[in-house]
Design an enzyme around this catalytic site. Structure first.
Site, PDB file in Angstrom:
ATOM      1  CG  ASP A   8       8.164  14.145   0.646  1.00 27.54           C
ATOM      2  OD1 ASP A   8       8.957  13.513   1.460  1.00 27.54           O
ATOM      3  OD2 ASP A   8       6.978  14.299   1.147  1.00 27.54           O
ATOM      4  CG  HIS A   9       9.872  18.278   1.300  1.00 29.17           C
ATOM      5  ND1 HIS A   9       8.623  18.096   0.382  1.00 29.17           N
ATOM      6  CD2 HIS A   9       9.192  18.536   2.300  1.00 29.17           C
ATOM      7  CE1 HIS A   9       7.694  18.119   1.017  1.00 29.17           C
ATOM      8  NE2 HIS A   9       7.966  18.572   2.359  1.00 29.17           N
ATOM      9  CB  CYS A  65       6.115  10.965   1.575  1.00 30.52           C
ATOM     10  SG  CYS A  65       4.666  10.079   2.223  1.00 30.52           S
ATOM     11  N   GLY A  66       6.560  11.697   4.480  1.00 28.25           N
ATOM     12  CA  GLY A  66       6.561  12.023   5.882  1.00 28.25           C
ATOM     13  C   GLY A  66       6.275  10.615   6.485  1.00 28.25           C
ATOM     14  CB  THR A  67       2.755   9.166   6.943  1.00 32.61           C
ATOM     15  OG1 THR A  67       2.271   9.498   5.693  1.00 32.61           O
ATOM     16  CG2 THR A  67       2.585  10.444   7.763  1.00 32.61           C
ATOM     17  N   GLY A  68       4.893   8.157   4.705  1.00 31.88           N
ATOM     18  CA  GLY A  68       4.712   6.756   3.837  1.00 31.88           C
ATOM     19  C   GLY A  68       3.326   6.629   3.197  1.00 31.88           C
ATOM     20  N   GLY A  70       1.053   9.164   1.720  1.00 31.95           N
ATOM     21  CA  GLY A  70       0.698   9.741   0.567  1.00 31.95           C
ATOM     22  C   GLY A  70       1.294   9.057  -0.705  1.00 31.95           C
ATOM     23  CG  HIS A  98       0.754 -13.821   2.336  1.00 32.49           C
ATOM     24  ND1 HIS A  98       0.141 -13.811   3.688  1.00 32.49           N
ATOM     25  CD2 HIS A  98       1.470 -14.697   2.520  1.00 32.49           C
ATOM     26  CE1 HIS A  98       0.412 -14.939   4.148  1.00 32.49           C
ATOM     27  NE2 HIS A  98       1.339 -15.270   3.583  1.00 32.49           N
ATOM     28  CG  ASN A  99      -0.482  -8.669  -0.168  1.00 30.67           C
ATOM     29  OD1 ASN A  99       0.018  -8.541   0.974  1.00 30.67           O
ATOM     30  ND2 ASN A  99      -1.678  -9.005  -0.526  1.00 30.67           N
ATOM     31  NE  ARG A 109       7.959  15.302   8.406  1.00 29.96           N
ATOM     32  CZ  ARG A 109       7.522  16.120   7.454  1.00 29.96           C
ATOM     33  NH1 ARG A 109       6.030  15.647   7.322  1.00 29.96           N
ATOM     34  NH2 ARG A 109       8.124  16.893   6.746  1.00 29.96           N
ATOM     35  CG  HIS A 133      -0.490 -16.330  -1.025  1.00 24.72           C
ATOM     36  ND1 HIS A 133      -1.578 -15.701   0.175  1.00 24.72           N
ATOM     37  CD2 HIS A 133       0.168 -17.108  -0.474  1.00 24.72           C
ATOM     38  CE1 HIS A 133      -1.287 -16.126   1.141  1.00 24.72           C
ATOM     39  NE2 HIS A 133      -0.257 -17.151   1.066  1.00 24.72           N
ATOM     40  NE  ARG A 136      -6.619 -15.574  -0.684  1.00 28.16           N
ATOM     41  CZ  ARG A 136      -6.135 -16.391   0.059  1.00 28.16           C
ATOM     42  NH1 ARG A 136      -5.070 -16.293   0.706  1.00 28.16           N
ATOM     43  NH2 ARG A 136      -7.171 -17.395   0.858  1.00 28.16           N
TER      44      ARG A 136
END
Length: 144
Positions: A8-9, A65-68, A70, A98-99, A109, A133, A136
């Site tokens: 994003d921005h 994004c800002g925090t990752g 969202g 594992h995933n 940020r 794994h 799972r």
């Protein structure tokens, strides 16, 4: 390997740094935007990136994004996608081992550019271990 990247921005500067870093390392990078600092809605970018992965156009993805958080949630709404928000390399490594995560999300940020490069490098260089794994991951794929 083809790598998709979207943000994003708040992520424009970090996204450009990561794109340059990946291109220098020999990856083919597909930019899914945005390239503007004008406010946009991150869910659209996360969804686009994830759908491109599920279609096979790109193999792995980086969402920012800002925090990752969202954009990571948006990525995970696409059936079959496993996206992990990572703020350090160890989680990025285990997301793959594992995933079998196809996408990582990073907070522009939260994480500086040099740490983001380390996170992305380990994510792209690490292979899925399979074995116990895989069972799972199969269970994850049947949820929803």
């Amino acid at each position: 390997m083809k790598v998709g990247i979207a943000g994003d921005h708040s992520a424009v500067e970090l996204k450009q740094e990561l794109m340059n870093h990946l291109i220098q390392k020999g990856y083919e990078v597909i930019n899914y935007g945005t390239d503007s600092t004008e406010s946009v809605d991150y869910p659209a970018y996360g969804e686009t990136l994830s759908r491109e992965i599920m279609s096979g156009k790109v193999e792995r993805g980086i969402a920012i994004c800002g925090t990752g958080i969202g954009i990571g949630i948006a990525c995970n709404k696409v059936p079959g996608i496993r996206c992990c928000t990572c703020s350090e390399p160890y989680s990025a490594m285990l997301a793959r081992k594992h995933n079998d995560a196809q996408v990582i999300s990073i907070g522009a940020r939260v994480v500086g550019s040099e740490l983001a490069k380390m996170i992305v490098d380990i994510f792209l260089e690490t292979e899925f271990e399979g074995g116990r794994h895989q069972r799972r991951v199969n269970l994850l794929n049947h949820i929803g």
